[in-house]
Scaffold this motif. Structure first.
Motif, short mmCIF file in Angstrom:
data_model
loop_
_atom_site.label_atom_id
_atom_site.label_comp_id
_atom_site.label_asym_id
_atom_site.label_seq_id
_atom_site.Cartn_x
_atom_site.Cartn_y
_atom_site.Cartn_z
N TRP A 161 -1.42 -7.10 -1.90
CA TRP A 161 -1.86 -6.92 -0.52
C TRP A 161 -2.83 -8.02 -0.12
O TRP A 161 -2.69 -8.64 0.93
CB TRP A 161 -2.50 -5.53 -0.37
CG TRP A 161 -2.88 -5.18 1.04
CD1 TRP A 161 -2.08 -4.57 1.97
CD2 TRP A 161 -4.14 -5.40 1.67
NE1 TRP A 161 -2.76 -4.41 3.14
CE2 TRP A 161 -4.03 -4.89 3.00
CE3 TRP A 161 -5.35 -5.95 1.28
CZ2 TRP A 161 -5.08 -4.95 3.90
CZ3 TRP A 161 -6.40 -6.01 2.19
CH2 TRP A 161 -6.26 -5.51 3.48
N LYS A 162 -3.80 -8.28 -1.00
CA LYS A 162 -4.82 -9.28 -0.68
C LYS A 162 -4.24 -10.69 -0.60
O LYS A 162 -4.60 -11.46 0.29
CB LYS A 162 -5.94 -9.25 -1.74
CG LYS A 162 -7.00 -8.16 -1.50
CD LYS A 162 -8.14 -8.30 -2.48
CE LYS A 162 -9.20 -7.22 -2.31
NZ LYS A 162 -9.98 -7.34 -1.06
N TYR A 170 0.83 -2.37 15.44
CA TYR A 170 1.10 -0.92 15.35
C TYR A 170 1.58 -0.35 16.67
O TYR A 170 0.99 -0.61 17.71
CB TYR A 170 -0.18 -0.17 14.95
CG TYR A 170 -0.73 -0.56 13.60
CD1 TYR A 170 -0.21 -0.03 12.43
CD2 TYR A 170 -1.78 -1.47 13.50
CE1 TYR A 170 -0.71 -0.39 11.20
CE2 TYR A 170 -2.29 -1.85 12.26
CZ TYR A 170 -1.75 -1.30 11.12
OH TYR A 170 -2.24 -1.66 9.90
N LEU A 189 -2.86 -3.65 -4.87
CA LEU A 189 -3.99 -4.16 -4.09
C LEU A 189 -4.09 -5.69 -4.20
O LEU A 189 -4.45 -6.36 -3.24
CB LEU A 189 -5.30 -3.50 -4.54
CG LEU A 189 -5.40 -1.98 -4.26
CD1 LEU A 189 -6.73 -1.42 -4.75
CD2 LEU A 189 -5.23 -1.68 -2.77
N THR A 190 -3.73 -6.22 -5.35
CA THR A 190 -3.74 -7.67 -5.53
C THR A 190 -2.70 -8.34 -4.62
O THR A 190 -3.00 -9.31 -3.92
CB THR A 190 -3.45 -8.03 -7.01
OG1 THR A 190 -4.41 -7.38 -7.84
CG2 THR A 190 -3.52 -9.54 -7.24
N LEU A 234 0.82 -1.22 0.00
CA LEU A 234 0.00 0.00 0.00
C LEU A 234 0.85 1.26 0.00
O LEU A 234 0.34 2.36 -0.21
CB LEU A 234 -0.94 0.02 1.21
CG LEU A 234 -1.92 -1.16 1.30
CD1 LEU A 234 -2.83 -0.98 2.51
CD2 LEU A 234 -2.74 -1.30 0.03
N VAL A 238 0.26 3.35 -2.90
CA VAL A 238 -1.14 3.61 -3.24
C VAL A 238 -1.78 4.44 -2.15
O VAL A 238 -2.19 3.92 -1.12
CB VAL A 238 -1.93 2.28 -3.34
CG1 VAL A 238 -3.34 2.55 -3.79
CG2 VAL A 238 -1.22 1.31 -4.27
N SER A 239 -1.88 5.75 -2.32
CA SER A 239 -2.59 6.57 -1.33
C SER A 239 -4.05 6.71 -1.76
O SER A 239 -4.40 6.48 -2.92
CB SER A 239 -1.95 7.94 -1.24
OG SER A 239 -2.21 8.67 -2.42
N ILE A 284 -1.93 0.45 -9.22
CA ILE A 284 -2.88 0.31 -8.12
C ILE A 284 -3.44 -1.11 -8.07
O ILE A 284 -3.50 -1.74 -7.01
CB ILE A 284 -4.03 1.34 -8.25
CG1 ILE A 284 -3.48 2.77 -8.11
CG2 ILE A 284 -5.12 1.07 -7.22
CD1 ILE A 284 -4.52 3.86 -8.34
N VAL A 285 -3.81 -1.64 -9.23
CA VAL A 285 -4.36 -3.00 -9.28
C VAL A 285 -3.33 -4.02 -8.77
O VAL A 285 -3.65 -4.90 -7.97
CB VAL A 285 -4.82 -3.35 -10.72
CG1 VAL A 285 -5.27 -4.81 -10.80
CG2 VAL A 285 -5.94 -2.42 -11.16
N ARG A 307 -2.06 -11.47 2.78
CA ARG A 307 -2.63 -11.22 4.11
C ARG A 307 -2.43 -12.36 5.10
O ARG A 307 -2.16 -12.15 6.27
CB ARG A 307 -4.15 -10.97 3.99
CG ARG A 307 -4.59 -9.61 3.55
CD ARG A 307 -4.44 -8.54 4.59
NE ARG A 307 -3.17 -7.84 4.47
CZ ARG A 307 -2.79 -6.86 5.28
NH1 ARG A 307 -3.58 -6.47 6.25
NH2 ARG A 307 -1.63 -6.28 5.14
#
Lengths: 310, 310
Positions: A141-142, A152, A138-139, A108, A111-112, A134-135, A145
């Protein structure tokens, strides 16, 4: 060498500062190990030092967390030697990512929300994005997981309490664990009982702050908290002439397996890996590949060698 | 009262710190005025104080910029009295948003990249989001772009240089300009020539920092930089018993048109508006409506009254 107690006791009750559920982490690590994944604990971003009990003001540092976020991606991307199936669970590492709230996150980081707002189309109550970067982000990232456990922190107290608790949790997994300490940890802080209870008033012409050394926990981590884990720490300087001396000092003083030295100005171009055998210069390739690809690959190789000798 | 020069001279060359192109702002403000929009200058987020010339460490404050970002939305949403057409250019305000890099942004404050990553579907190289709050936020962001000019700062020096330059630019538009100073400006800093050139070394047990008062520019803004603009400043305290005295002090000392007083713990629940006539308590309604809706509506009303008397 400081013992566990003496290094953290000065902070007060560490349980009070913990920012995650230990049972959740235990479960994550247990599952990862049962799938034969190694564990990389990556710390990232800067710790803050509150200057007031009801903290309005604090000392921070410039760290964006890019090194830690990028390195986490590379650890997640590393495949097992025998991995030809493409099955994500045939990858090499699961990552415990101890990160400053609000700093850069794996995938991410590029990607803001604003980036998405600019790139998207909105039609019939539906947002659509076709921008390739971006695609892709996000791909990734998913799909990663399930191998990523994110914790944090904000203050230096939280960071140290979290790191201690993570170390306790992974300790039983011995040489299959790697610590990659990319967080920028404050050197000085104000103990809680010496903090002003309310906002410091601004009526006077000058303000003098008296800060004390933060307990250095690298030695405790190596010798008490998780003595069999492989530990790589970072040393950042702005003055290149100080770097080697500082890095060698940290290697000896805390008995690190290696120290990754970098200079503020060119830290995304090159790093030095220093261990007992000597030093190795790693440089960014000429293409789009990031420096962290070679860095993480080298550290993982060192970790593999270390774990085979266990 | 400090003059323009004496208040900023201590910072050094302010042009050096500017973070935007003055001609771009001049054009934005000129176009907004030609469409009969008022100008709201909203400042937001916290300023930092570098502790080293090659700044690794700095002093910051907890401000997230939520107040400024939310208030900017409300200024952008305010319609002209005679606006029934729905034409966005029939709205009341254009906003110059002077905001800390990385702090909350109008509309996007509720939409993080992670939020989108969690809510989206990815199919055939295309990201689709149907989540209503995300769609609404991105739609509002897109439709208000033409009335929003965003300037990013990080350090207190940049903030003051930017504010001075904005004030010079809007000065000719006299009473049609409103300053809504929600940024949390550092009270103390270290002048550049007294900063350590390199990273402060952490070899000693203690660290003593000597800080000096930041030049207070509110008086200069009111009397020299843009003397006819309406100025609302904020006063935040953690100790409620100090608030009224501090707010009244700022009102008198800097000749503010009003001071918005708030207490850390309940700052999103209620604020006090203090002006020469007295004080007025504003509270969040019982529904979903944010406190900033009533706050901005009240400040815009005061601004309207002020501009009619010009």
């Amino acid at each position: 060498m400081e013992s566990v107690d003496s290094s953290l006791k000065r902070l007060g009750n560490t349980e009070h500062f913990l920012t995650f559920q230990k049972t959740d982490l235990e479960q994550f690590v247990h599952e990862a190990r049962s799938l034969n994944l190694r564990i990389a604990v990556v710390t990232s971003g800067g710790t803050t030092v509150p200057l007031e009990q009801r903290a309005v003001r604090f000392i921070d540092n410039f760290s964006t967390g890019t090194r830690g976020a990028t390195s986490t991606e590379k650890f997640l991307d590393l495949g097992s030697v025998d991995n030809t199936s493409g099955d994500p669970w045939r990858k090499k590492y699961a990552v415990v990512f101890l990160t400053r709230e609000g700093s850069k996150q794996p995938y991410l980081r590029k990607v803001s929300a604003q980036h998405i707002a600019e790139a998207c189309e909105i039609l019939a109550s539906q947002v659509t994005v076709r921008d390739k970067s971006i695609v892709t982000a996000l791909t990734s990232w998913k799909t990663t997981r399930s191998r990523l456990f994110v914790i944090y922190f904000t203050t230096v107290q939280q960071y140290l309490a979290d790191l201690f608790s993570i170390a306790q949790t992974v300790k039983p997994y011995r040489r299959s664990v790697l610590f990659f300490l990319a967080a920028a940890v404050s050197d000085y802080y104000v103990p809680f009982d010496q903090l002003s209870a309310h906002k410091i008033q601004s009526d006077t012409e000058d303000l003098v702050l008296n800060l004390q050394r933060v307990p250095k926990c690298l030695g405790s981590l190596r010798h008490d908290w998780a003595p069999e884990a492989f530990v790589a720490s970072f040393k950042l300087e702005t003055d290149e002439s100080l770097l080697m001396g500082k890095a060698r000092g940290a290697l000896a003083k805390y008995n690190m397996h290696c120290v990754i030295g970098n200079v503020l100005d060119n830290r995304y171009e090159e790093v030095l890996i220093i261990d007992k055998k000597g030093k190795k210069l790693l440089q960014k390739g000429s293409g789009n590949e990031e420096l962290e690809t070679v860095l993480v690959s080298e550290i993982a190789r060192m970790h593999e060698q270390y774990s085979k000798n266990g």
